[in-house]
Enzyme design. Structure first.
Site, PDB file in Angstrom:
ATOM      1  N   THR A  60       0.833  -1.206   0.000  1.00  0.00           N
ATOM      2  CA  THR A  60       0.000   0.000   0.000  1.00  0.00           C
ATOM      3  C   THR A  60       0.868   1.256   0.000  1.00  0.00           C
ATOM      4  OG1 THR A  60      -0.104  -0.309   2.382  1.00  0.00           O
ATOM      5  CG2 THR A  60      -2.037  -0.979   1.123  1.00  0.00           C
ATOM      6  N   ASP A  61       2.123   1.122   0.443  1.00  0.00           N
ATOM      7  CA  ASP A  61       2.945   2.335   0.632  1.00  0.00           C
ATOM      8  C   ASP A  61       3.159   3.100  -0.670  1.00  0.00           C
ATOM      9  OD1 ASP A  61       4.587   0.276  -0.304  1.00  0.00           O
ATOM     10  OD2 ASP A  61       6.301   0.791   0.964  1.00  0.00           O
ATOM     11  N   SER A  92      31.379  -3.844  12.363  1.00  0.00           N
ATOM     12  CA  SER A  92      30.155  -4.570  12.721  1.00  0.00           C
ATOM     13  C   SER A  92      30.526  -6.001  13.043  1.00  0.00           C
ATOM     14  CB  SER A  92      29.160  -4.555  11.561  1.00  0.00           C
ATOM     15  OG  SER A  92      28.185  -5.578  11.758  1.00  0.00           O
ATOM     16  N   GLY A 147      18.131  -9.305   6.653  1.00  0.00           N
ATOM     17  CA  GLY A 147      17.580  -9.766   5.386  1.00  0.00           C
ATOM     18  C   GLY A 147      16.335 -10.620   5.521  1.00  0.00           C
ATOM     19  N   GLY A 149      13.350  -9.189   6.400  1.00  0.00           N
ATOM     20  CA  GLY A 149      12.190  -8.315   6.275  1.00  0.00           C
ATOM     21  C   GLY A 149      11.812  -7.636   7.575  1.00  0.00           C
ATOM     22  N   SER A 153      18.067  -2.968   8.106  1.00  0.00           N
ATOM     23  CA  SER A 153      18.682  -1.839   7.391  1.00  0.00           C
ATOM     24  C   SER A 153      18.271  -0.506   8.024  1.00  0.00           C
ATOM     25  CB  SER A 153      18.310  -1.869   5.904  1.00  0.00           C
ATOM     26  OG  SER A 153      16.919  -1.876   5.720  1.00  0.00           O
ATOM     27  N   GLU A 185      19.241   5.272   2.350  1.00  0.00           N
ATOM     28  CA  GLU A 185      19.019   3.921   1.800  1.00  0.00           C
ATOM     29  C   GLU A 185      18.675   3.986   0.308  1.00  0.00           C
ATOM     30  OE1 GLU A 185      17.151   1.229   4.400  1.00  0.00           O
ATOM     31  OE2 GLU A 185      16.794  -0.292   2.871  1.00  0.00           O
ATOM     32  N   ASP A 197       9.719   1.908   6.959  1.00  0.00           N
ATOM     33  CA  ASP A 197      10.683   1.276   7.857  1.00  0.00           C
ATOM     34  C   ASP A 197      11.300   2.289   8.807  1.00  0.00           C
ATOM     35  OD1 ASP A 197      10.081  -0.786   6.190  1.00  0.00           O
ATOM     36  OD2 ASP A 197      12.116  -1.101   5.430  1.00  0.00           O
TER      37      ASP A 197
HETATM   38  P1  ADP Z   1      16.259  -6.175   6.126  1.00  0.00           P
HETATM   39  O1  ADP Z   1      16.210  -4.705   6.296  1.00  0.00           O
HETATM   40  O2  ADP Z   1      14.949  -6.800   5.862  1.00  0.00           O
HETATM   41  O3  ADP Z   1      16.975  -6.873   7.240  1.00  0.00           O
HETATM   42  P2  ADP Z   1      17.833  -5.407   3.858  1.00  0.00           P
HETATM   43  O4  ADP Z   1      18.309  -6.180   2.710  1.00  0.00           O
HETATM   44  O5  ADP Z   1      17.010  -4.212   3.636  1.00  0.00           O
HETATM   45  O6  ADP Z   1      17.106  -6.470   4.809  1.00  0.00           O
HETATM   46  O7  ADP Z   1      19.072  -4.927   4.734  1.00  0.00           O
HETATM   47  C1  ADP Z   1      20.046  -5.845   5.166  1.00  0.00           C
HETATM   48  C2  ADP Z   1      21.432  -5.264   4.956  1.00  0.00           C
HETATM   49  O8  ADP Z   1      21.657  -4.157   5.860  1.00  0.00           O
HETATM   50  C3  ADP Z   1      22.546  -6.236   5.291  1.00  0.00           C
HETATM   51  O9  ADP Z   1      22.837  -7.104   4.217  1.00  0.00           O
HETATM   52  C4  ADP Z   1      23.695  -5.314   5.597  1.00  0.00           C
HETATM   53  O10 ADP Z   1      24.267  -4.817   4.414  1.00  0.00           O
HETATM   54  C5  ADP Z   1      22.992  -4.168   6.305  1.00  0.00           C
HETATM   55  N1  ADP Z   1      22.972  -4.400   7.764  1.00  0.00           N
HETATM   56  C6  ADP Z   1      21.890  -4.553   8.542  1.00  0.00           C
HETATM   57  N2  ADP Z   1      22.234  -4.736   9.840  1.00  0.00           N
HETATM   58  C7  ADP Z   1      23.578  -4.716   9.884  1.00  0.00           C
HETATM   59  C8  ADP Z   1      24.555  -4.869  10.912  1.00  0.00           C
HETATM   60  N3  ADP Z   1      24.205  -5.092  12.188  1.00  0.00           N
HETATM   61  N4  ADP Z   1      25.855  -4.780  10.565  1.00  0.00           N
HETATM   62  C9  ADP Z   1      26.218  -4.558   9.301  1.00  0.00           C
HETATM   63  N5  ADP Z   1      25.363  -4.411   8.290  1.00  0.00           N
HETATM   64  C10 ADP Z   1      24.061  -4.487   8.558  1.00  0.00           C
HETATM   65 MG    MG Z   2      15.564  -3.312   4.840  1.00  0.00          MG
END
Ligand code: ADP
Ligand code: MG
Length: 408
Positions: A60-61, A92, A147, A149, A153, A185, A197
């Site tokens: 919907t967004d 990280s 990753g 959902g 991120s 992003e 988000d």
């Molecule tokens: P979601 O937001 O659903 O988890 P995304 O694909 O949007 O999936 O985002 C995931 C990406 O964000 C990871 O692959 C990485 O690049 C980055 N990320 C998220 N959390 C971390 C973390 N704690 N340390 C490093 N990178 C991170």
């Molecule tokens: Mg994400």
């Protein structure tokens, strides 16, 4: 780069089955330990941002409609300290090596690749907004699954943003943070996400879901007190590999935009549910009609959910969740067998409602259950997975928590 997780750098985080909220103290401690080990100094402070899940309102967004996410107990914690020169180093626990960058890399999207782009993107967005961003050393730890959902991120972006704003005493009211993190992003990382988000992760409030109008960006805190109702929300990570998610997302989006054009409205949000049949009759084919029906009825389900929650009738939202799932499965066609299996098993085990949450083709399912039935429903989903030969799902009980915050 795509919005989807399978193309992201960095391994998946461990995904234990945890009780809600228990891991955050560990995560903060890990961020501090990581900071000390990498930089041989104490951090100046720690900032924590939650993951999020969308209770209802899917696809919907980008149709200018409504969503209803809430912030999760799982958190990303950033330990940070300022430095004198304009340079940033981030470590990280998902990676062995820290990543360093200066203004030249930060000012040009693409120069910092991989996971550190989410950090460089925040520096970029702040600098692009004319903010005097302080140089910093940062260490990141998280128990938000990556990753799946649940928006790891937005969590990392928002925790980094909060840290840099505080360290630099930047004059930047929190109302502006979601746009800045989204900007990072979309335009530095290159992932085309909406504002949901970051809004949920930054503006979430304990015991509430965040009703967001994606056209006006107006937000409203909606009471969602699971404990008082004796209820729990289970989030089941389906562990399904994302299949063709990017192309399918783009094609759904195109269908919606094309339908809005044919119907002569700015976006599908403008189709009144009372006029849905007449609108559908103007569309050229059955597939487009089903796509439109999903979006228009889903917007209405969000409004109906908000009305029930405002009336304190939390347990009664179950059928709306399940109807949302059926609409995603049959009309929008974005579910996969693992996801449908989790929903069916949860419902058969007594859940009040269950639905896929997130963009689709994998990701998570959420189920509204009696708190006392949470383990039994989780076990039933696991058993259904085993029977079908799917990889074991990871199930967590969650509740709505507060948004990004400074810990100390
Ligand atoms: P979601 O937001 O659903 O988890 P995304 O694909 O949007 O999936 O985002 C995931 C990406 O964000 C990871 O692959 C990485 O690049 C980055 N990320 C998220 N959390 C971390 C973390 N704690 N340390 C490093 N990178 C991170
Ligand atoms: Mg994400």
């Amino acid at each position: 780069m795509s919005a989807r997780s399978e193309e992201r750098a960095g391994p998946a985080s461990p995904q234990p089955r945890t009780a809600a909220g228990t891991a955050s103290a560990d995560v903060a401690a890990r961020a501090t330990t990581g900071f000390r080990q990498r930089y041989g100094a104490e951090p100046a402070g720690r900032w924590a941002a939650p993951g999020r899940v969308n209770l209802i309102g899917e696809h919907t967004d980008y149709n200018d409609g409504f969503v209803l996410p809430f912030a999760l107990p799982m958190r990303t914690v950033v330990a940070a300290a300022p430095r004198d020169e304009p340079r940033w180093t981030v470590w990280s626990e998902l990676d062995d090596e820290p990543v360093g960058f200066g203004p030249e890399e930060a000012d040009e999207p693409g120069r910092v690749p991989g996971w550190a782009a989410y950090v460089a993107g925040v520096v970029w967005a702040l600098r692009a907004a004319g903010q005097p961003v302080p140089g910093a050393r940062l260490a990141v730890a998280s128990d938000v699954p990556v990753g799946s959902g649940l928006s790891s991120s937005a969590a990392i972006e928002s925790a980094v943003l909060a840290a840099l704003v505080d360290l630099g005493n930047l004059d930047l009211p929190a109302e502006r943070w979601p746009r800045l993190a989204q900007h990072a992003e979309n335009d530095y990382v290159g992932a085309p996400t909406g504002i949901m988000d970051q809004s949920a992760v930054i503006r979430g409030r304990a015991g509430h879901a965040l009703f967001l109008d994606c056209r006006t960006e107006q937000v409203d805190q909606i009471p969602f007190d699971l404990d008082a109702a004796g209820l729990a929300v289970l989030v089941v990570d389906s562990r399904a590999p994302h299949r063709h998610a990017d192309g399918e997302y783009a094609s759904r989006r195109r269908s919606c935009e094309e339908a809005a054009r044919i119907l002569g409205v700015p976006a599908l949000r403008d189709v009144d549910p009372a006029d849905l049949d007449a609108a559908l009759a103007k569309l050229p084919d059955d597939e487009t009609r089903r796509r439109v029906r999903h979006v228009v009825t889903e917007d209405q389900r969000v409004l109906d959910t908000v009305a029930l929650l405002r009336a304190g009738r939390v347990g009664e939202i179950g059928p709306l969740l399940t109807a949302s799932h059926a609409s995603m499965r049959d009309d929008f066609e974005i579910t996969v067998p693992e996801i449908d299996t989790a929903v069916e098993a949860a419902l058969a085990a007594g859940a009040y409602g269950a639905r896929m949450t997130g963009g689709g083709f994998g990701g998570c399912v959420l189920a509204l259950v009696d708190a006392s039935a949470a383990d039994a429903v989780a076990d039933a989903v696991a058993a259904a997975y085993a029977e079908r030969g799917f990889a074991a799902p990871a199930t967590r009980a969650v509740h709505p928590t507060g948004g990004v915050t400074r810990l100390d």
